[in-house]
Enzyme design. Sequence first.
Site, PDB file in Angstrom:
ATOM      1  N   ILE A  73       0.829  -1.220   0.000  1.00 41.25           N
ATOM      2  CA  ILE A  73       0.000   0.000   0.000  1.00 41.25           C
ATOM      3  C   ILE A  73       0.857   1.261   0.000  1.00 41.25           C
ATOM      4  CG2 ILE A  73      -2.006  -1.049   1.123  1.00 41.25           C
ATOM      5  CD1 ILE A  73      -1.186   0.402   3.727  1.00 41.25           C
ATOM      6  N   LEU A  80      -5.202  -3.800   8.538  1.00 39.28           N
ATOM      7  CA  LEU A  80      -4.373  -4.540   9.493  1.00 39.28           C
ATOM      8  C   LEU A  80      -2.885  -4.308   9.237  1.00 39.28           C
ATOM      9  CD1 LEU A  80      -6.416  -7.782   8.929  1.00 39.28           C
ATOM     10  CD2 LEU A  80      -6.088  -6.861  11.214  1.00 39.28           C
ATOM     11  N   ARG A 113      11.315   2.633  21.404  1.00 37.36           N
ATOM     12  CA  ARG A 113      10.288   1.611  21.423  1.00 37.36           C
ATOM     13  C   ARG A 113       8.913   2.173  21.174  1.00 37.36           C
ATOM     14  NH1 ARG A 113       7.860  -2.751  24.425  1.00 37.36           N
ATOM     15  NH2 ARG A 113       6.096  -3.252  23.106  1.00 37.36           N
ATOM     16  N   TYR A 147       6.220   3.100  17.668  1.00 37.21           N
ATOM     17  CA  TYR A 147       5.043   2.363  17.163  1.00 37.21           C
ATOM     18  C   TYR A 147       3.763   2.866  17.825  1.00 37.21           C
ATOM     19  CZ  TYR A 147       1.962  -1.837  17.244  1.00 37.21           C
ATOM     20  OH  TYR A 147       0.901  -2.720  17.185  1.00 37.21           O
ATOM     21  N   LYS A 189       0.636   4.875  16.174  1.00 35.26           N
ATOM     22  CA  LYS A 189      -0.727   4.325  16.252  1.00 35.26           C
ATOM     23  C   LYS A 189      -1.657   5.357  16.912  1.00 35.26           C
ATOM     24  CE  LYS A 189      -0.700  -0.173  14.921  1.00 35.26           C
ATOM     25  NZ  LYS A 189      -1.464  -0.735  13.825  1.00 35.26           N
ATOM     26  N   ASN A 235      -2.732  -8.291  23.067  1.00 35.35           N
ATOM     27  CA  ASN A 235      -1.965  -9.539  22.947  1.00 35.35           C
ATOM     28  C   ASN A 235      -2.825 -10.732  22.516  1.00 35.35           C
ATOM     29  OD1 ASN A 235      -0.339  -7.707  24.920  1.00 35.35           O
ATOM     30  ND2 ASN A 235       1.129  -9.153  24.024  1.00 35.35           N
ATOM     31  N   LYS A 246      14.259 -16.933  27.220  1.00 32.53           N
ATOM     32  CA  LYS A 246      14.924 -15.707  27.660  1.00 32.53           C
ATOM     33  C   LYS A 246      13.914 -14.727  28.286  1.00 32.53           C
ATOM     34  CE  LYS A 246      18.657 -15.915  24.240  1.00 32.53           C
ATOM     35  NZ  LYS A 246      18.131 -17.040  23.418  1.00 32.53           N
TER      36      LYS A 246
END
Length: 387
Positions: free
Chosen positions: A75, A94, A180, A183, A187, A212, A249
């Site tokens: 896109i 999405l 971090r 994002y 949004k 999640n 981890k």
Amino acid sequence: MATTRIDLDGRPVKPITICMIGAGGFIGSHLCEKLMSETPHRVLALDVYNDKIKHLLEPESLPWATRIQFHRLNIKHDSRLEGLIKMADLTINLAAICTPADYNTRPLDTIYSNFIDALPVVKYCSENNRRLIHFSTCEVYGKTIQSFLPKDSPLRQDPAYYVLKEDTSPCIFGSIEKQRWSYACAKQLIERLIYAEGAENGLEFTIVRPFNWIGPRMDFIPGIDGPSEGVPRVLACFSNNLLRREPLKLVDGGKSQRTFVYIKDAIEAVLLMIENPDRANGHIFNVGNPNNEVTVRQLAEMMTKVYTKVSGEPYLESPTIDVSSKEFYGEGYDDSDKRIPDMTIINKQLGWNPKTSLWDLLESTLTYQHRTYAEAIKKAMVKPTAS
Ligand SMILES: NC(=O)c1ccc[n+]([C@@H]2O[C@H](COP(=O)([O-])OP(=O)(O)OC[C@H]3O[C@@H](n4cnc5c(N)ncnc54)[C@H](O)[C@@H]3O)[C@@H](O)[C@H]2O)c1
Ligand SMILES: O=C(O)[C@H]1O[C@H](OP(=O)(O)OP(=O)(O)OC[C@H]2O[C@@H](n3ccc(=O)[nH]c3=O)[C@H](O)[C@@H]2O)[C@H](O)[C@@H](O)[C@@H]1O
């Protein structure tokens, strides 16, 4: 003969055409499965990849073959986008870079993908009077107010300081060098733009904040169906460690908390939004399972127990190892401390509640992971890596 579907107000649901951008991904593939197997709706599936929906596109003899069309496109720069949006009644977006390992290492790509690239989608929907369901993230809430209270403050027990509510909770991110948050901030801004298009130009929109969602086909297993140095989200990371019989981890000791919801429960919520526009338009929805809260350490312990059960393989002596976020993700990492969704609005508008416990969703997901990857991993581990 398929029975006529009825919406929450007892009215028949008219079959529609859905332009699904990012249909080839984890959520998109489950949404396409649901739409094809249980509804009369049609899907224009747009994505750069289609590996996760190939089973829905071939063979031609599939009962829904005439209702799903795959269009391979990016896109970022594809003149076909507006035409495809205009052909549909509803667009579901999405498309995103949505793996935390990219946010502080590829911040520009992350910001472009989650904000800039979504701009034409919103514009085409608004200009052509098409409904939009946009996928945001629970990460827009960032950190809880509780996380800033003194450790011994009794207020830390008050849900008002940690339950995340669409219409009242603030968005609290770390400082700019904590990349971090590139994002979540991208949004947040696309949410604000969509909301403004609704307020000023009457765009019919619904915003989804997933908490999640996990299940089969999430991300990839490094070195098998994704780059060996790739870092997927936690379900795939831990599955990879279990499959390779390595310690899991725990970043910064695995203290962060999350609530996990089964992808199949979450897809039910999305279908309710699709088929009940009068109840979904103009709303932002948390979609999660407040009953499935664990620390990352507890998740690792539970996944280890479930994996032992589904694989029949014995426990590892040291099932987990602590790593620093700097070592695991690099500079600029930061984290959400806790993510509990308030469910008032989605309950009221759509009457939706998640059903599947964390143990049960992990059992079905790890059964899929073991069945899909165990053989390939064994072969990969036997074959000496190219020197
Ligand atoms: N899975 C979750 O629990 C979760 C949680 C919060 C938010 N989300 C959001 O939900 C959406 C889908 O997430 P997912 O878990 O399915 O991720 P995913 O990475 O599996 O799927 C995203 C899909 O979008 C496609 N895509 C990305 N950029 C594109 C472009 N420029 N043109 C065409 N296609 C493009 C990718 O190829 C991929 O197939 C994302 O917007 C993500 O931010 C997901
Ligand atoms: O899925 C969501 O709802 C959202 O949250 C995810 O963010 P996060 O939950 O932090 O992503 P994960 O990679 O799944 O990490 C979860 C936690 O596990 C930890 N982790 C991850 C991987 C690992 O190997 N070990 C480990 O301790 C991370 O540090 C983090 O605290 C992603 O940002 C998006 O998919 C989405 O916005």
